[in-house]
Design an enzyme around this catalytic site. Structure first.
Site, PDB file in Angstrom:
ATOM      1  N   CYS A  98     -14.824  10.544 -57.605  1.00 59.23           N
ATOM      2  CA  CYS A  98     -14.627  10.474 -56.665  1.00 59.23           C
ATOM      3  C   CYS A  98     -13.295  11.449 -56.050  1.00 59.23           C
ATOM      4  O   CYS A  98     -12.441  11.765 -57.265  1.00 59.23           O
ATOM      5  CB  CYS A  98     -14.430   8.840 -56.441  1.00 59.23           C
ATOM      6  SG  CYS A  98     -13.521   8.568 -54.743  1.00 59.23           S
ATOM      7  N   HIS A 140     -22.263   5.858 -52.352  1.00 59.42           N
ATOM      8  CA  HIS A 140     -20.853   6.005 -52.836  1.00 59.42           C
ATOM      9  C   HIS A 140     -20.446   5.817 -51.908  1.00 59.42           C
ATOM     10  O   HIS A 140     -19.306   5.161 -51.871  1.00 59.42           O
ATOM     11  CB  HIS A 140     -20.869   7.280 -53.848  1.00 59.42           C
ATOM     12  CG  HIS A 140     -19.224   7.946 -54.287  1.00 59.42           C
ATOM     13  ND1 HIS A 140     -19.428   7.200 -55.523  1.00 59.42           N
ATOM     14  CD2 HIS A 140     -18.280   7.545 -53.110  1.00 59.42           C
ATOM     15  CE1 HIS A 140     -17.387   7.650 -55.751  1.00 59.42           C
ATOM     16  NE2 HIS A 140     -17.158   8.528 -54.205  1.00 59.42           N
ATOM     17  N   GLU A 141     -20.821   7.136 -50.596  1.00 60.19           N
ATOM     18  CA  GLU A 141     -19.431   6.847 -49.650  1.00 60.19           C
ATOM     19  C   GLU A 141     -19.591   5.664 -49.069  1.00 60.19           C
ATOM     20  O   GLU A 141     -18.475   5.417 -47.965  1.00 60.19           O
ATOM     21  CB  GLU A 141     -19.574   8.551 -48.789  1.00 60.19           C
ATOM     22  CG  GLU A 141     -19.776   9.635 -49.333  1.00 60.19           C
ATOM     23  CD  GLU A 141     -18.282   9.799 -50.403  1.00 60.19           C
ATOM     24  OE1 GLU A 141     -17.502   9.267 -50.009  1.00 60.19           O
ATOM     25  OE2 GLU A 141     -18.963  10.942 -51.300  1.00 60.19           O
ATOM     26  N   HIS A 144     -17.203   2.760 -49.902  1.00 63.30           N
ATOM     27  CA  HIS A 144     -15.770   3.320 -49.683  1.00 63.30           C
ATOM     28  C   HIS A 144     -15.564   2.837 -48.144  1.00 63.30           C
ATOM     29  O   HIS A 144     -14.061   2.143 -47.825  1.00 63.30           O
ATOM     30  CB  HIS A 144     -15.757   4.903 -49.112  1.00 63.30           C
ATOM     31  CG  HIS A 144     -14.965   5.726 -50.230  1.00 63.30           C
ATOM     32  ND1 HIS A 144     -13.577   5.874 -51.056  1.00 63.30           N
ATOM     33  CD2 HIS A 144     -15.911   7.172 -50.755  1.00 63.30           C
ATOM     34  CE1 HIS A 144     -13.853   6.272 -52.083  1.00 63.30           C
ATOM     35  NE2 HIS A 144     -14.936   7.079 -52.345  1.00 63.30           N
TER      36      HIS A 144
HETATM   37 NI    NI Z   1     -16.130   8.538 -53.426  1.00 56.12          NI
END
Ligand code: NI
Length: 172
Positions: A98, A140-141, A144
């Site tokens: 990341c 994953h995004e 966030h």
């Molecule tokens: Ni990330």
């Protein structure tokens, strides 16, 4: 070209829940400018994806840039107000990194098949099924936007460390 600063783990903004983009702003010039900054930043930092909170913008937006091989080539896309439905568990594991946790990676299990609904950069609604590595990047995004980092999802912290030290054992 406007490369923005990517904030790093420890900055409280990465732990906040981002707010939806209002309908009126979808496809707007202001939003397109932000997306351009996000693409520039993602490419400058050499990332596969970037979420708006990583540049301190607490909005439900992320961009992804992936090389899909010979047929499709490199493709970058924006996902605005995304919603994800997990279609396929059990999960498989893979090594993730990341831009907000530079120099490190960790082993995370995620589903390989998802459905994602979102608005694209022109403000059009999309609804699609995504599989494989791309599905991992999108999850994953998406995390966030809810203040979640991949490090929160590492089950075995022995499988977490600095890239330079892990080169011997990344064969998993
Ligand atoms: Ni990330």
């Amino acid at each position: 070209m406007a490369v923005r600063n990517v904030i790093r783990m420890g900055d409280a903004r990465l732990r906040e829940t981002s707010l939806p983009v209002p309908e009126n702003d979808l496809g707007s010039r202001e939003l397109k400018k932000l997306l351009r900054d996000m693409y520039d930043t993602m490419e400058d930092y050499d990332g596969a994806g970037l979420a708006a909170p990583q540049i301190g913008e607490l909005r439900r937006i992320f961009v992804v840039g992936l090389d899909h091989g010979e047929n499709r080539g490199y493709e970058k896309k924006a996902y605005i107000n995304p919603e994800i439905e997990i279609l396929n568990s059990p999960s498989e594991g893979s090594w993730e990194g990341c831009l907000s946790v530079p120099g490190m990676r960790g082993y995370v299990e995620r589903s390989r098949k998802i459905r994602i609904k979102y608005y694209n950069e022109n403000g059009d609604f999309e609804d699609t099924i995504v599989e494989g590595y791309e599905a991992v990047v999108l999850q994953h995004e998406f995390d966030h936007l809810n203040g979640i980092l991949y490090v929160d999802r590492i089950k075995d912290t022995r499988l977490f460390g600095f890239n330079e030290e892990l080169t011997q054992q990344d064969a998993i």
